[in-house]
Design a protein around this motif. Structure first.
Motif, PDB file in Angstrom:
ATOM      1  N   PRO A 124     -53.901 -15.204 -63.738  1.00 38.14           N
ATOM      2  CA  PRO A 124     -54.160 -14.505 -62.308  1.00 38.14           C
ATOM      3  C   PRO A 124     -53.949 -12.854 -62.476  1.00 38.14           C
ATOM      4  O   PRO A 124     -54.730 -12.226 -61.898  1.00 38.14           O
ATOM      5  CB  PRO A 124     -53.170 -15.107 -61.528  1.00 38.14           C
ATOM      6  N   ILE A 125     -52.677 -12.476 -63.089  1.00 35.82           N
ATOM      7  CA  ILE A 125     -52.497 -11.110 -62.940  1.00 35.82           C
ATOM      8  C   ILE A 125     -53.471 -10.313 -63.900  1.00 35.82           C
ATOM      9  O   ILE A 125     -53.885  -9.167 -63.408  1.00 35.82           O
ATOM     10  CB  ILE A 125     -50.988 -10.721 -63.471  1.00 35.82           C
ATOM     11  N   LEU A 128     -56.886 -10.190 -62.415  1.00 39.05           N
ATOM     12  CA  LEU A 128     -57.031  -9.326 -61.096  1.00 39.05           C
ATOM     13  C   LEU A 128     -57.017  -7.764 -61.334  1.00 39.05           C
ATOM     14  O   LEU A 128     -58.023  -7.054 -60.924  1.00 39.05           O
ATOM     15  CB  LEU A 128     -55.807  -9.411 -60.237  1.00 39.05           C
ATOM     16  N   PRO A 171     -59.402 -18.459 -60.967  1.00 30.77           N
ATOM     17  CA  PRO A 171     -58.168 -19.424 -60.463  1.00 30.77           C
ATOM     18  C   PRO A 171     -58.286 -19.617 -58.946  1.00 30.77           C
ATOM     19  O   PRO A 171     -57.671 -20.475 -58.632  1.00 30.77           O
ATOM     20  CB  PRO A 171     -57.303 -17.909 -60.439  1.00 30.77           C
ATOM     21  N   LEU A 172     -59.242 -19.254 -58.416  1.00 27.70           N
ATOM     22  CA  LEU A 172     -59.479 -19.551 -57.062  1.00 27.70           C
ATOM     23  C   LEU A 172     -60.299 -20.791 -56.555  1.00 27.70           C
ATOM     24  O   LEU A 172     -60.037 -21.539 -55.902  1.00 27.70           O
ATOM     25  CB  LEU A 172     -60.178 -18.072 -56.148  1.00 27.70           C
ATOM     26  N   LEU A 182     -52.815 -22.675 -59.572  1.00 26.94           N
ATOM     27  CA  LEU A 182     -52.284 -21.826 -58.327  1.00 26.94           C
ATOM     28  C   LEU A 182     -52.272 -23.133 -57.328  1.00 26.94           C
ATOM     29  O   LEU A 182     -53.202 -23.576 -56.783  1.00 26.94           O
ATOM     30  CB  LEU A 182     -53.157 -20.787 -58.035  1.00 26.94           C
ATOM     31  N   LYS A 186     -50.198 -19.501 -53.060  1.00 30.83           N
ATOM     32  CA  LYS A 186     -50.489 -18.586 -54.345  1.00 30.83           C
ATOM     33  C   LYS A 186     -51.861 -18.009 -54.157  1.00 30.83           C
ATOM     34  O   LYS A 186     -52.184 -16.643 -54.360  1.00 30.83           O
ATOM     35  CB  LYS A 186     -49.973 -18.958 -55.406  1.00 30.83           C
ATOM     36  N   LYS A 187     -52.733 -18.956 -53.928  1.00 28.10           N
ATOM     37  CA  LYS A 187     -54.118 -18.576 -53.792  1.00 28.10           C
ATOM     38  C   LYS A 187     -54.466 -17.298 -52.447  1.00 28.10           C
ATOM     39  O   LYS A 187     -55.235 -16.457 -52.815  1.00 28.10           O
ATOM     40  CB  LYS A 187     -55.111 -19.804 -53.716  1.00 28.10           C
ATOM     41  N   TYR A 190     -53.211 -14.292 -54.040  1.00 30.75           N
ATOM     42  CA  TYR A 190     -54.045 -13.784 -54.753  1.00 30.75           C
ATOM     43  C   TYR A 190     -55.284 -13.068 -54.181  1.00 30.75           C
ATOM     44  O   TYR A 190     -55.780 -11.912 -54.807  1.00 30.75           O
ATOM     45  CB  TYR A 190     -54.643 -14.749 -55.511  1.00 30.75           C
ATOM     46  N   ALA A 193     -54.196  -9.749 -52.595  1.00 25.97           N
ATOM     47  CA  ALA A 193     -54.010  -8.807 -53.740  1.00 25.97           C
ATOM     48  C   ALA A 193     -55.461  -8.395 -54.137  1.00 25.97           C
ATOM     49  O   ALA A 193     -55.729  -7.110 -54.366  1.00 25.97           O
ATOM     50  CB  ALA A 193     -53.177  -9.338 -54.808  1.00 25.97           C
ATOM     51  N   ASP A 194     -56.459  -9.191 -54.161  1.00 24.82           N
ATOM     52  CA  ASP A 194     -57.699  -8.685 -54.490  1.00 24.82           C
ATOM     53  C   ASP A 194     -58.516  -7.841 -53.740  1.00 24.82           C
ATOM     54  O   ASP A 194     -58.874  -6.844 -54.237  1.00 24.82           O
ATOM     55  CB  ASP A 194     -58.467  -9.969 -54.553  1.00 24.82           C
ATOM     56  N   TYR A 268     -64.425 -12.907 -49.546  1.00 25.81           N
ATOM     57  CA  TYR A 268     -63.008 -13.571 -49.802  1.00 25.81           C
ATOM     58  C   TYR A 268     -62.753 -14.531 -48.498  1.00 25.81           C
ATOM     59  O   TYR A 268     -61.922 -15.300 -48.498  1.00 25.81           O
ATOM     60  CB  TYR A 268     -62.051 -12.149 -49.588  1.00 25.81           C
TER      61      TYR A 268
END
Length: 301
Positions: A124-125, A128, A171-172, A182, A186-187, A190, A193-194, A268
Motif C-alpha cells: 500500500p505505501i 500510493l 489493495p482496494l 487491508l 484501512k481501505k 488508503y 490518503a490517495d 474514489y
C-alpha cells in the motif's frame, strides 16, 4: 469542432487502428479465457455477467484515452487531456481488476519472481507514493512540456503510470482473497490518503494565475507535439493552432483541473461504496456461518 477534426486529420490519426486492434485482441482473449477456455484453469468457475461488462468497459476506456479521438483532442485542449488521464488512470484500472477472476490471475502470481515483484509494487505505501508521485511530477510544467514533444519518453512515462495505477488500485479492489490484506477501515484510510496526495496536482492547475504549459500556448511547440498524433511523415502546421481553441487558455486550463478533481472524487466515492458493500457481505456471511456452527447450536440448547 468534429467537422474541423475530421477534415483536418486522417482516419488513422483520429482512430489509431493499431491501438484499436490491440484493445479488440485483449477483449477477445478475455472473453475466451473466461468462457470456452476457462476449464483450462484450476478451480475455474463462471463469472457474473456484470464483471465481464466492467472489464470490457475498462478496455474501451483505455482505447478511448490512449488511441481514440479523445487522445488526439487531448493535444488540442488541456481539459480533454485531463479527462483522458482521469479515465485511463482512475476509472479503467479498477474496472478491469474487479472484472478479472481470481482463478485467472493465480497461475501468474504463483511464479515466484512475478509474485515477489507484484507484492513489492502493490504494498500500500509503495503503490500510493509511486502512482501519486509520478502523476504529480507529470504535471510540473517543464516535465509536461518535455514529455509532450519527446515521443519515446512520453510512452515510457505513460506505461509507468498505467502500471502504477493498477498497483495503486489493487489493495482496494483486489479479487484474490489471500492478497486482499487491508481491512475495511484501512481501505478507507488508503482512499483518503490517495485523495490528499492527488489534490496538489489538481490545485496547481485550477488555481494557477498564468498559463502553465507551452504545449497549449506556443503554436510551434503545439505543432511539434501534434506531430506524434498523426501518421509518420505527416506534419502539422502551427497555423492550425487557433482553429481548435473553443475556450480561452486559462478557462481550458482551469476546466482541466476541475474535471480531474471531479472524476477523482467520483471514482474514489464509487470505490468507497464498493468496499462498504463488500465488507457488509462478508459480515453477513460470517454471521450466517456462526449461526450454523455446532458451538452456536449447543449454546442455544
Amino acid at each position: 469542432m468534429w467537422e474541423q477534426l475530421s477534415s483536418t486529420f486522417s482516419f488513422s490519426a483520429l482512430w489509431s487502428p493499431g491501438i484499436m486492434v490491440a484493445a479488440i485482441v485483449i477483449a477477445g482473449f478475455y472473453l475466451l479465457l473466461t468462457g470456452p477456455w476457462k476449464n483450462s484453469f484450476k478451480d475455474s468457475a463462471p463469472i457474473p455477467l456484470y464483471k465481464k461488462i466492467l472489464f470490457l468497459i475498462g478496455v474501451f476506456l483505455f482505447y478511448l484515452g490512449l488511441g481514440g479521438p479523445l487522445s488526439l483532442m487531448g493535444h488540442l485542449l488541456l481539459s480533454i487531456h485531463m479527462t483522458e488521464m482521469a479515465l485511463v488512470y482512475l476509472v479503467a484500472p479498477p474496472l478491469m481488476i474487479v472484472g478479472t477472476p481470481a482463478w485467472l490471475l493465480r497461475p501468474l502470481l504463483n511464479i515466484k519472481v512475478i509474485r515477489k515483484i507484484f507484492k513489492f509494487f502493490t504494498f500500500p505505501i509503495i503503490s500510493l507514493l509511486l502512482f501519486n508521485g509520478l502523476f504529480s511530477f507529470y504535471h510540473i510544467p517543464e516535465i509536461f512540456d518535455y514529455l509532450m514533444v519527446h515521443y519515446t519518453a512520453h510512452n515510457f512515462y505513460k506505461a509507468a503510470l498505467i502500471l502504477t495505477a493498477f498497483a495503486m488500485w489493487w489493495p482496494l479492489v483486489c479479487p484474490i482473497p489471500e492478497y486482499d490484506t487491508l481491512s475495511g477501515v484501512k481501505k478507507l484510510g488508503y482512499i483518503f490518503a490517495d485523495g490528499v496526495l492527488l489534490t496538489p496536482a489538481c490545485a496547481l492547475i485550477i488555481f494557477a494565475t498564468t498559463p502553465l504549459y507551452a504545449t497549449y500556448t506556443d503554436p510551434t511547440i503545439w505543432a511539434n507535439a501534434m506531430g506524434y498524433c498523426v501518421p509518420t511523415g505527416t506534419t502539422v502546421s502551427p497555423e492550425l493552432f487557433d482553429q481548435f481553441k473553443p475556450l480561452g487558455i486559462m478557462e481550458d486550463q482551469q476546466l482541466g483541473g476541475i474535471i480531474m478533481k471531479i472524476i477523482q472524487e467520483l471514482s474514489y466515492g464509487t470505490a468507497l461504496g464498493y468496499i462498504f458493500f463488500q465488507w457488509a457481505r462478508r459480515e453477513r456471511e460470517k454471521d450466517a456461518e456462526e449461526l450454523q456452527s455446532p458451538e452456536f447450536r449447543i449454546s442455544e440448547i
